[in-house]
Design a protein around this motif. Structure first.
Motif, PDB file in Angstrom:
ATOM      1  N   ALA A 139      27.507  13.785  43.292  1.00 24.81           N
ATOM      2  CA  ALA A 139      27.794  12.731  42.315  1.00 24.81           C
ATOM      3  C   ALA A 139      29.189  12.903  41.725  1.00 24.81           C
ATOM      4  N   GLN A 140      29.606  14.142  41.474  1.00 20.23           N
ATOM      5  CA  GLN A 140      30.955  14.383  40.954  1.00 20.23           C
ATOM      6  C   GLN A 140      32.021  13.971  41.961  1.00 20.23           C
ATOM      7  N   ASP A 141      31.755  14.181  43.250  1.00 20.52           N
ATOM      8  CA  ASP A 141      32.718  13.765  44.267  1.00 20.52           C
ATOM      9  C   ASP A 141      32.902  12.246  44.249  1.00 20.52           C
ATOM     10  N   GLY A 142      31.794  11.526  44.210  1.00 17.08           N
ATOM     11  CA  GLY A 142      31.854  10.086  44.016  1.00 17.08           C
ATOM     12  C   GLY A 142      32.213   9.256  45.229  1.00 17.08           C
ATOM     13  N   SER A 143      32.532   9.849  46.361  1.00 17.96           N
ATOM     14  CA  SER A 143      32.877   9.076  47.549  1.00 17.96           C
ATOM     15  C   SER A 143      31.618   8.500  48.190  1.00 17.96           C
ATOM     16  N   ALA A 144      31.805   7.545  49.085  1.00 21.12           N
ATOM     17  CA  ALA A 144      30.668   6.929  49.752  1.00 21.12           C
ATOM     18  C   ALA A 144      29.893   7.952  50.578  1.00 21.12           C
ATOM     19  N   LEU A 145      30.630   8.818  51.282  1.00 19.70           N
ATOM     20  CA  LEU A 145      29.961   9.848  52.072  1.00 19.70           C
ATOM     21  C   LEU A 145      29.173  10.814  51.191  1.00 19.70           C
ATOM     22  N   ALA A 146      29.749  11.148  50.036  1.00 22.60           N
ATOM     23  CA  ALA A 146      29.058  12.057  49.123  1.00 22.60           C
ATOM     24  C   ALA A 146      27.764  11.438  48.610  1.00 22.60           C
ATOM     25  N   TRP A 147      27.788  10.142  48.299  1.00 21.42           N
ATOM     26  CA  TRP A 147      26.563   9.482  47.835  1.00 21.42           C
ATOM     27  C   TRP A 147      25.542   9.382  48.967  1.00 21.42           C
ATOM     28  N   MET A 148      26.008   9.224  50.199  1.00 26.12           N
ATOM     29  CA  MET A 148      25.079   9.255  51.331  1.00 26.12           C
ATOM     30  C   MET A 148      24.432  10.628  51.462  1.00 26.12           C
ATOM     31  N   LEU A 149      25.220  11.674  51.200  1.00 25.72           N
ATOM     32  CA  LEU A 149      24.672  13.026  51.227  1.00 25.72           C
ATOM     33  C   LEU A 149      23.656  13.231  50.112  1.00 25.72           C
ATOM     34  N   VAL A 150      23.931  12.685  48.944  1.00 31.40           N
ATOM     35  CA  VAL A 150      22.973  12.785  47.837  1.00 31.40           C
ATOM     36  C   VAL A 150      21.651  12.135  48.233  1.00 31.40           C
ATOM     37  N   ALA A 151      21.736  10.912  48.802  1.00 29.38           N
ATOM     38  CA  ALA A 151      20.522  10.231  49.237  1.00 29.38           C
ATOM     39  C   ALA A 151      19.814  11.009  50.342  1.00 29.38           C
ATOM     40  N   GLY A 152      20.599  11.517  51.303  1.00 27.82           N
ATOM     41  CA  GLY A 152      20.005  12.299  52.380  1.00 27.82           C
ATOM     42  C   GLY A 152      19.360  13.576  51.882  1.00 27.82           C
ATOM     43  N   GLY A 153      19.972  14.205  50.864  1.00 28.18           N
ATOM     44  CA  GLY A 153      19.395  15.413  50.292  1.00 28.18           C
ATOM     45  C   GLY A 153      18.065  15.146  49.611  1.00 28.18           C
ATOM     46  N   VAL A 154      17.957  14.024  48.906  1.00 24.75           N
ATOM     47  CA  VAL A 154      16.699  13.666  48.245  1.00 24.75           C
ATOM     48  C   VAL A 154      15.620  13.378  49.279  1.00 24.75           C
ATOM     49  N   VAL A 155      15.971  12.584  50.294  1.00 30.20           N
ATOM     50  CA  VAL A 155      15.001  12.262  51.346  1.00 30.20           C
ATOM     51  C   VAL A 155      14.538  13.527  52.058  1.00 30.20           C
ATOM     52  N   THR A 156      15.476  14.415  52.378  1.00 33.43           N
ATOM     53  CA  THR A 156      15.130  15.661  53.072  1.00 33.43           C
ATOM     54  C   THR A 156      14.203  16.516  52.221  1.00 33.43           C
ATOM     55  N   SER A 157      14.458  16.566  50.926  1.00 34.52           N
ATOM     56  CA  SER A 157      13.607  17.352  50.038  1.00 34.52           C
ATOM     57  C   SER A 157      12.189  16.794  50.001  1.00 34.52           C
ATOM     58  N   LEU A 158      12.062  15.468  49.925  1.00 36.51           N
ATOM     59  CA  LEU A 158      10.731  14.853  49.909  1.00 36.51           C
ATOM     60  C   LEU A 158      10.004  15.085  51.234  1.00 36.51           C
ATOM     61  N   LEU A 159      10.737  14.973  52.345  1.00 34.41           N
ATOM     62  CA  LEU A 159      10.110  15.200  53.643  1.00 34.41           C
ATOM     63  C   LEU A 159       9.742  16.667  53.839  1.00 34.41           C
ATOM     64  N   THR A 160      10.544  17.581  53.275  1.00 38.08           N
ATOM     65  CA  THR A 160      10.187  19.002  53.335  1.00 38.08           C
ATOM     66  C   THR A 160       8.885  19.252  52.598  1.00 38.08           C
ATOM     67  N   LEU A 161       8.736  18.612  51.438  1.00 38.52           N
ATOM     68  CA  LEU A 161       7.492  18.740  50.679  1.00 38.52           C
ATOM     69  C   LEU A 161       6.317  18.179  51.480  1.00 38.52           C
ATOM     70  N   TYR A 162       6.553  17.063  52.173  1.00 39.93           N
ATOM     71  CA  TYR A 162       5.499  16.494  53.028  1.00 39.93           C
ATOM     72  C   TYR A 162       5.113  17.472  54.143  1.00 39.93           C
ATOM     73  N   VAL A 163       6.104  18.111  54.737  1.00 43.12           N
ATOM     74  CA  VAL A 163       5.841  19.030  55.848  1.00 43.12           C
ATOM     75  C   VAL A 163       5.003  20.221  55.386  1.00 43.12           C
ATOM     76  N   VAL A 164       5.381  20.834  54.267  1.00 42.50           N
ATOM     77  CA  VAL A 164       4.622  22.005  53.810  1.00 42.50           C
ATOM     78  C   VAL A 164       3.245  21.586  53.297  1.00 42.50           C
ATOM     79  N   ALA A 165       3.135  20.381  52.718  1.00 44.10           N
ATOM     80  CA  ALA A 165       1.823  19.881  52.305  1.00 44.10           C
ATOM     81  C   ALA A 165       0.930  19.642  53.512  1.00 44.10           C
ATOM     82  N   ARG A 166       1.530  19.192  54.604  1.00 43.31           N
ATOM     83  CA  ARG A 166       0.769  18.987  55.842  1.00 43.31           C
ATOM     84  C   ARG A 166       0.224  20.304  56.368  1.00 43.31           C
ATOM     85  N   VAL A 167       1.044  21.341  56.334  1.00 42.13           N
ATOM     86  CA  VAL A 167       0.567  22.658  56.758  1.00 42.13           C
ATOM     87  C   VAL A 167      -0.575  23.116  55.854  1.00 42.13           C
ATOM     88  N   TRP A 168      -0.416  22.907  54.557  1.00 43.59           N
ATOM     89  CA  TRP A 168      -1.447  23.329  53.607  1.00 43.59           C
ATOM     90  C   TRP A 168      -2.775  22.614  53.868  1.00 43.59           C
TER      91      TRP A 168
END
Length: 531
Positions: free
Chosen positions: A410-439
């Motif tokens: 967010a501090q960087d503020g570029s379009a690529l940086a905001w895409m990374l922020v969105a990708g990081g959130v999505v990846t975190s949610l999918l990681t939670l889904y993956v470990v919940a699936r194992v559980w």
């Protein structure tokens, strides 16, 4: 000789000498274990002292052999060992993991027997691997960074194929070929750098590279990034990892997953911040980070074997670290450093837990697992804590590191940086889904509901008692979880939780390390003197 000078070479020297001693003690396994554990314990203490000294006194430098300075800007001759806050933190976390995994491997061997594996070479090779890891973190020049990589890779070739099963040899061939390619590219990059600058000392290079043409600098950086990207498993150079790591024994897979890729990440951080700080390839690194996160976690979703699933999450979370490096601000770098420490501990712990699951339930594929929570609440606990940490659930250290990285984007503020922020959130949610699936599949549902539950080597009741009629591939009965395997796994969980409980001071240390890495001046002055 100062205390710092006396301590600096010990993380490499102690395991190297201990490796030689354990090799000679090959017919005395108890003596081997004592030597190995004593050596790794000494390394933990030494690295903790080096961290304290580096944080208090600044960058520590030792010129091995006593070679002095050459002409200005050339740096010292010979081998230069450097300990700053970044390398000291990597040494401490790595030494803790190496000791814990050694304890786990020894506990597993004592409980289940070592008849099928050439264990007389396991501990010597493991100690050589430890020396190579420490050498890479201490190296003050590109050539000795290459030597550190080669030492740990040579040892990893042996550890990966130990037992010589068909799957391990096949995976080992792939791993060896990829490692040789990355090493050749790295060596080619070293030759180009030396031809362009006349030195390989990192501090001297930081001065000399500034005077090259931008195109030449970018070309040199690109070659080194390809070499380091293969070693760190950055997409699209990561396809080798999920096929190589899951076939090895649990302790080997754990130390590989926790440490070897992070040595590559460390090299990326060092090259980007010290040698090529102009940000010429930051956009490329951002795209690589985004694709690494997303492709890795999508690969994890498609897996049914827990070890392969975790191997894909390993690739995915490398993207977070590259994210922090690519945004090129202090928040991003401090978040990346903190996240590297977090991920080393959590990923290693999860692979050790999978080793316990394989041992107790007779399988690691979700199609054959079920009922583990009811059968062994303790096994469920040692899985769920690091799994939630990996998923980034507050207030665990995974959440803290990810928040810092998102703030940096967010501090960087570029379009690529905001895409990374969105990708990081999505990846975190999918990681939670993956470990919940194992559980839900391995721990929560009953074994009878698993599609292939009848094919596993043990029933859930076997986890609670000492059955005599359960036949395993490599042992007669499973029994309860051995303390020698459970205690080091629990210790790593505690250390991982310490990153949460002590998040303030530890993240403060990461911020100081990031400031030191990005500023460069203290490192350069400590090695080559004032300019």
């Amino acid at each position: 000789m100062t205390l710092a000078a006396a301590l600096t070479p010990l993380p490499v020297l102690v395991p190297t000498l201990a490796g030689a001693a354990t090799l000679f003690a090959g017919r005395r396994p108890r003596l081997q274990r004592v030597i190995a554990l004593a050596a790794l314990s000494i390394v933990v203490v030494v690295c903790a002292m080096l961290l304290r000294l580096a944080d208090r006194d600044g960058t520590l430098v030792l010129n091995v052999g006593g070679w002095g300075q050459t002409e200005s800007g050339m740096g010292p001759l010979g081998i230069t060992l450097v300990v700053d806050r970044l390398s000291a933190l990597m040494l401490v976390v790595s030494s803790i993991v190496l000791l814990a995994v050694a304890l786990y491997a020894i506990g597993q061997g004592i409980r289940d027997g070592d008849d099928r594996q050439p264990v007389s070479i396991f501990l010597p090779t493991y100690l050589v691997l430890s020396a190579g890891v420490c050498m890479a973190f201490l190296a003050g020049d590109l050539f000795n960074l290459f030597v550190g990589f080669e030492v740990l890779l040579s040892a990893s070739f042996v550890l990966l194929t130990i037992g010589a099963s068909k799957d391990r040899v096949r995976a080992g061939i792939s791993y060896v070929m990829v490692s040789m390619v990355s090493s050749l590219i790295f060596l080619f990059g070293i030759a180009l750098v030396y031809a362009a600058t006349g030195t390989l000392n990192l501090a001297a290079l930081a001065l000399r590279l500034d005077h090259l043409e931008p195109g030449t600098r970018s070309a040199l950086f690109a070659v080194l990034m390809v070499a380091f990207g293969i070693k760190a498993a950055v997409f699209p150079l990561s396809a080798w990892l999920p096929d190589s790591y899951p076939t090895a024994p649990a302790p080997v897979t754990a130390v590989f997953a926790g440490l070897l890729t992070k040595v590559g990440v460390y090299a990326i951080i060092r090259a980007h911040s010290l040698l090529f700080p102009d940000g010429g390839l930051d956009s490329v690194l951002m795209i690589a980070a985004l694709l690494t996160m997303l492709v890795g976690i999508l690969g994890a979703i498609a897996q049914s074997d827990i070890k392969r699933l975790l191997s894909f999450t390993l690739v995915s979370h490398i993207g977070y670290m590259v994210f922090g490096v690519a945004v090129s601000n202090q928040t991003g770098m401090s978040g990346a450093i903190y996240y590297v420490a977090h991920h080393i501990l959590v990923q290693t712990t999860l692979f050790l837990v999978v080793g316990l699951i394989e041992r107790q339930a007779g399988a690691s594929t979700l199609q054959r697992l079920g009922g583990l929570a009811a059968a062994s609440p303790l096994l469920a606990f040692v899985f769920v804590v690091p799994a939630l940490n990996l998923g980034g659930i507050p207030p665990f250290s995974g959440f803290i590191g990810k928040v810092a990285l998102l703030q940096a984007g967010a501090q960087d503020g570029s379009a690529l940086a905001w895409m990374l922020v969105a990708g990081g959130v999505v990846t975190s949610l999918l990681t939670l889904y993956v470990v919940a699936r194992v559980w839900t599949k391995a721990f929560w549902r009953s074994r009878e509901d698993a599609p292939e539950g009848h094919l596993a080597s043990a029933t859930p009741s076997a986890l609670l008692e000492e059955p005599e009629d359960i036949q395993f591939v490599d042992r007669d009965h499973v029994g309860p979880m051995p303390a020698g395997m459970l205690v080091p796994t629990g210790a790593l969980i505690v250390v991982g939780l310490a990153l949460t409980v002590l998040a303030g001071p530890i993240f403060g240390y990461s911020e100081r390390a990031a400031a030191e890495v990005l500023e460069r001046g203290q490192y350069i002055t400590a090695v080559v003197g004032p300019q």
